[in-house]
Design a protein around this motif. Structure first.
Motif, PDB file in Angstrom:
ATOM      1  N   ASP A 237       0.828  -1.207   0.000  1.00  0.00           N
ATOM      2  CA  ASP A 237       0.000   0.000   0.000  1.00  0.00           C
ATOM      3  C   ASP A 237       0.863   1.259   0.000  1.00  0.00           C
ATOM      4  O   ASP A 237       0.520   2.261  -0.638  1.00  0.00           O
ATOM      5  N   GLU A 238       1.975   1.201   0.709  1.00  0.00           N
ATOM      6  CA  GLU A 238       2.854   2.365   0.795  1.00  0.00           C
ATOM      7  C   GLU A 238       3.483   2.690  -0.547  1.00  0.00           C
ATOM      8  O   GLU A 238       3.470   3.840  -1.004  1.00  0.00           O
ATOM      9  N   VAL A 239       4.030   1.678  -1.204  1.00  0.00           N
ATOM     10  CA  VAL A 239       4.707   1.931  -2.472  1.00  0.00           C
ATOM     11  C   VAL A 239       3.700   2.359  -3.545  1.00  0.00           C
ATOM     12  O   VAL A 239       3.992   3.203  -4.402  1.00  0.00           O
ATOM     13  N   MET A 240       2.470   1.833  -3.474  1.00  0.00           N
ATOM     14  CA  MET A 240       1.451   2.229  -4.437  1.00  0.00           C
ATOM     15  C   MET A 240       0.954   3.652  -4.192  1.00  0.00           C
ATOM     16  O   MET A 240       0.586   4.364  -5.125  1.00  0.00           O
ATOM     17  N   ALA A 241       0.962   4.090  -2.939  1.00  0.00           N
ATOM     18  CA  ALA A 241       0.461   5.431  -2.613  1.00  0.00           C
ATOM     19  C   ALA A 241       1.448   6.529  -2.964  1.00  0.00           C
ATOM     20  O   ALA A 241       1.054   7.639  -3.322  1.00  0.00           O
ATOM     21  N   LEU A 242       2.751   6.243  -2.882  1.00  0.00           N
ATOM     22  CA  LEU A 242       3.759   7.301  -2.968  1.00  0.00           C
ATOM     23  C   LEU A 242       4.396   7.476  -4.336  1.00  0.00           C
ATOM     24  O   LEU A 242       4.806   8.579  -4.696  1.00  0.00           O
ATOM     25  N   ALA A 243       4.532   6.381  -5.098  1.00  0.00           N
ATOM     26  CA  ALA A 243       5.426   6.393  -6.253  1.00  0.00           C
ATOM     27  C   ALA A 243       4.750   6.867  -7.535  1.00  0.00           C
ATOM     28  O   ALA A 243       3.584   6.573  -7.795  1.00  0.00           O
ATOM     29  N   ASP A 244       5.530   7.598  -8.344  1.00  0.00           N
ATOM     30  CA  ASP A 244       5.118   7.908  -9.709  1.00  0.00           C
ATOM     31  C   ASP A 244       5.303   6.687 -10.605  1.00  0.00           C
ATOM     32  O   ASP A 244       4.577   6.494 -11.581  1.00  0.00           O
ATOM     33  N   ARG A 245       6.317   5.870 -10.235  1.00  0.00           N
ATOM     34  CA  ARG A 245       6.650   4.679 -11.018  1.00  0.00           C
ATOM     35  C   ARG A 245       7.197   3.637 -10.049  1.00  0.00           C
ATOM     36  O   ARG A 245       7.869   3.988  -9.071  1.00  0.00           O
ATOM     37  N   ILE A 246       6.909   2.371 -10.300  1.00  0.00           N
ATOM     38  CA  ILE A 246       7.365   1.311  -9.404  1.00  0.00           C
ATOM     39  C   ILE A 246       8.235   0.323 -10.173  1.00  0.00           C
ATOM     40  O   ILE A 246       7.834  -0.187 -11.230  1.00  0.00           O
ATOM     41  N   LEU A 247       9.422   0.074  -9.643  1.00  0.00           N
ATOM     42  CA  LEU A 247      10.287  -0.984 -10.146  1.00  0.00           C
ATOM     43  C   LEU A 247      10.172  -2.164  -9.195  1.00  0.00           C
ATOM     44  O   LEU A 247      10.362  -2.006  -7.988  1.00  0.00           O
ATOM     45  N   VAL A 248       9.861  -3.330  -9.718  1.00  0.00           N
ATOM     46  CA  VAL A 248       9.773  -4.541  -8.900  1.00  0.00           C
ATOM     47  C   VAL A 248      11.043  -5.345  -9.101  1.00  0.00           C
ATOM     48  O   VAL A 248      11.524  -5.502 -10.230  1.00  0.00           O
ATOM     49  N   MET A 249      11.602  -5.861  -7.982  1.00  0.00           N
ATOM     50  CA  MET A 249      12.836  -6.628  -8.053  1.00  0.00           C
ATOM     51  C   MET A 249      12.617  -8.044  -7.522  1.00  0.00           C
ATOM     52  O   MET A 249      11.831  -8.263  -6.600  1.00  0.00           O
ATOM     53  N   ALA A 250      13.351  -8.993  -8.114  1.00  0.00           N
ATOM     54  CA  ALA A 250      13.400 -10.373  -7.635  1.00  0.00           C
ATOM     55  C   ALA A 250      14.731 -10.958  -8.092  1.00  0.00           C
ATOM     56  O   ALA A 250      15.142 -10.755  -9.247  1.00  0.00           O
ATOM     57  N   ASP A 251      15.422 -11.633  -7.182  1.00  0.00           N
ATOM     58  CA  ASP A 251      16.712 -12.259  -7.499  1.00  0.00           C
ATOM     59  C   ASP A 251      17.709 -11.280  -8.112  1.00  0.00           C
ATOM     60  O   ASP A 251      18.478 -11.637  -9.020  1.00  0.00           O
ATOM     61  N   GLY A 252      17.696 -10.039  -7.633  1.00  0.00           N
ATOM     62  CA  GLY A 252      18.672  -9.052  -8.099  1.00  0.00           C
ATOM     63  C   GLY A 252      18.345  -8.420  -9.435  1.00  0.00           C
ATOM     64  O   GLY A 252      19.134  -7.616  -9.954  1.00  0.00           O
ATOM     65  N   ARG A 253      17.200  -8.774 -10.024  1.00  0.00           N
ATOM     66  CA  ARG A 253      16.818  -8.233 -11.326  1.00  0.00           C
ATOM     67  C   ARG A 253      15.592  -7.340 -11.197  1.00  0.00           C
ATOM     68  O   ARG A 253      14.791  -7.496 -10.278  1.00  0.00           O
ATOM     69  N   ILE A 254      15.417  -6.413 -12.140  1.00  0.00           N
ATOM     70  CA  ILE A 254      14.165  -5.671 -12.249  1.00  0.00           C
ATOM     71  C   ILE A 254      13.216  -6.499 -13.094  1.00  0.00           C
ATOM     72  O   ILE A 254      13.476  -6.761 -14.270  1.00  0.00           O
TER      73      ILE A 254
END
Length: 511
Positions: free
Chosen positions: A472-489
């Motif tokens: 909820d926090e990242v969705m409320a604040l960001a203009d754009r969201i980068l998601v990471m898993a295993d060191g990758r975007i």
């Protein structure tokens, strides 16, 4: 006491404080508090930063003594003048800030001060087996002989919990136990708490995650400004009621307002950092950050969020890739040089990397600024009045609850210490601000202060990146969201395209 339960007088109280106060120089942390802990239940304690929650925990754990008032255990007055004395009474604590030894292995951290001896020698075989059992209960696949310093913050937090479980505990105090845990680790912890309740252990649980409290708690007590405000069964409470009790007439809200985005400030291409034991810490990370933009980084524990920030600031060696600030390649510059160029980092590990505990609030806040400006002008002394003015201004901007900036940093609550670390980064005059879990351990009201600050920085033309494990926090604040898993975007989503399902799916590691 109007909010107390009708049956509270007849309830089984295991710990009670009567008119307990705790005074520090210029600060009243607790003011004649009457607080009750109910047997074999999860007793949730909540309040804004500076409300007195952690101070109460220190008194019950024997870390500090009350300035006045008394503490009763099973109806009898007790003196808890040390953690050892509290443990003899069956009271153990898991601190908000890790209380471990990174240069020792996991097993030694679990049993330090509570070793098992056989004929005058530590029974290492028995301790190893018990440590292995405790770690398995927490679903932590770590060898007890593994060096603690090689584990991430979340795994170290689970080791702290294992240490508390190794003792003959009647009352377990948990101060923000999930602040560094992933969602899967939180579920494991909740299962352990239910097991402890069935074994007759009483839990005192502090957290700022309200949904979490509603899920795990049985009874809730609210502090505000060092005073007892109300208590209620969790089944009879609601999130709006909790917030109203916490903040009183200081209700806060946050409305997203995008800042005008301008030219690219930070360009990252193919950033790669290898893990010493094989694999990647960062794997071909590429993105751009614009002036006035707020990018949120979302991912599970170990996804590479902290490693990305450390790679950008020059604290993590990267074998491949390029980092450019305003088109200038800064990939070969060290941390100090990148700080001078205009990149600032607020680290996730507040105690280990953010503050110097032996120093004052003012000195902690000005450390980075002094290193950039003051030490390079040894023949030109700094103006104490200007330094104090800058600190006072930052204290006001960040709403830090402190009466005197010359007090030790340890006199502040965890959330206010986090604000000091934020202030230290901002006093360097950065163009790019990296915030690694900036609201970890911060209450509802203080979180709103940080949200407004992030928006204010963007509107002032700064480029901001922050990481968060809260959807909820990242969705409320960001203009754009980068998601990471295993060191990758694994996903780069503009605000309009973001959904919870997309974030969760992209954050799940796939072969």
């Amino acid at each position: 006491m109007s909010e107390q339960l009708a049956h509270s007088a007849a309830a089984d109280v295991i710990i009670e404080t009567r008119d307990v106060s705790r005074l520090y120089p210029g600060v009243t942390a607790l003011d004649r508090v009457n607080y009750r802990v109910y047997r074999n239940r999860v007793n949730v304690l909540i309040g804004e930063n500076g409300a007195g929650k952690s101070t109460m925990m220190k008194l019950l754990a024997g870390v500090e003594s009350p300035s006045s008032g008394e503490i009763l255990l099973n109806g009898e007055t007790v003196t808890l003048s040390s953690t050892q004395q509290a443990e003899r009474h069956g009271i153990s604590i898991i601190f908000q800030e890790l209380n471990l030894f990174p240069n020792m292995n996991v097993m030694d951290n679990i049993f330090i001060g509570n070793e098992f001896f056989q004929r005058g020698v530590i029974n290492e075989k028995y301790q190893y087996a018990l440590a292995k059992s405790l770690l398995e209960r927490l679903e932590l696949d770590v060898d007890p002989y593994a060096p603690l310093g090689e584990l991430g913050i979340g795994h170290q937090q689970l080791v702290e919990i294992a240490r508390a479980l190794s003792k003959d505990t009647q009352v377990l105090l948990m101060d923000e136990p999930t602040s560094a845990l992933s969602q899967s680790e939180v579920k494991v912890l909740f299962k352990v708490i239910e097991q402890l309740k069935r074994r007759g252990v009483t839990i005192i649980y502090i957290s700022h995650r309200l949904e979490e409290l509603m899920e795990i708690g049985d009874h809730i007590t609210i502090f505000r400004d060092g005073r007892f405000i109300s208590e209620r069964e969790v089944s009879d409470a609601s999130v709006p009621w909790i917030i109203e009790q916490m903040v009183g007439d200081k209700k806060k809200h946050f409305d997203y307002s995008p800042a005008p985005q301008q030219e690219t400030v930070l360009q990252v291409d193919g950033l790669t950092a290898l893990h010493p034991n094989g694999g990647y810490r960062l794997n071909d990370v590429t993105f751009a950050l614009r002036k006035g933009e707020v990018i949120g980084i979302y991912g599970l524990l170990g996804a590479g969020r902290t490693e990305l920030f450390k790679g950008l600031i020059g604290m993590l060696p990267c074998q491949q890739g390029r980092v450019a600030l305003h088109g200038e390649d800064i990939s070969r510059l060290n941390f100090q040089a990148r700080l001078k160029k205009g990149i600032a980092l607020v680290p996730e590990d507040r105690q280990g990397e953010g503050v110097v505990q032996l120093m004052s609030i003012k000195t902690n806040m000005t450390l980075s600024d002094l290193s950039l400006k003051g030490f390079r002008r040894a023949l030109r002394p700094l103006s104490p009045s200007q330094e104090q003015h800058n600190v006072d201004d930052m204290v006001r901007q960040l709403a830090i609850k402190v009466s005197d900036s010359e007090l030790p940093i340890t006199s502040l609550s965890g959330g206010n210490q986090q604000k000091v670390v934020l202030g230290k980064a901002l006093m360097t005059g950065p163009e790019v601000v990296l915030l690694d879990e900036p609201t970890r351990g911060i209450d509802v009201g203080a979180k709103t202060d940080v949200y407004h600050l992030i928006g204010k920085l963007a509107h002032e033309g700064l480029a901001v990146m922050f990481s968060s494990s809260e959807l909820d926090e990242v969705m409320a604040l960001a203009d754009r969201i980068l998601v990471m898993a295993d060191g990758r975007i694994t996903a780069d989503l503009p605000r309009a395209a973001v959904t919870r399902e997309k974030l969760i799916s992209a954050s799940t590691p796939h072969d």
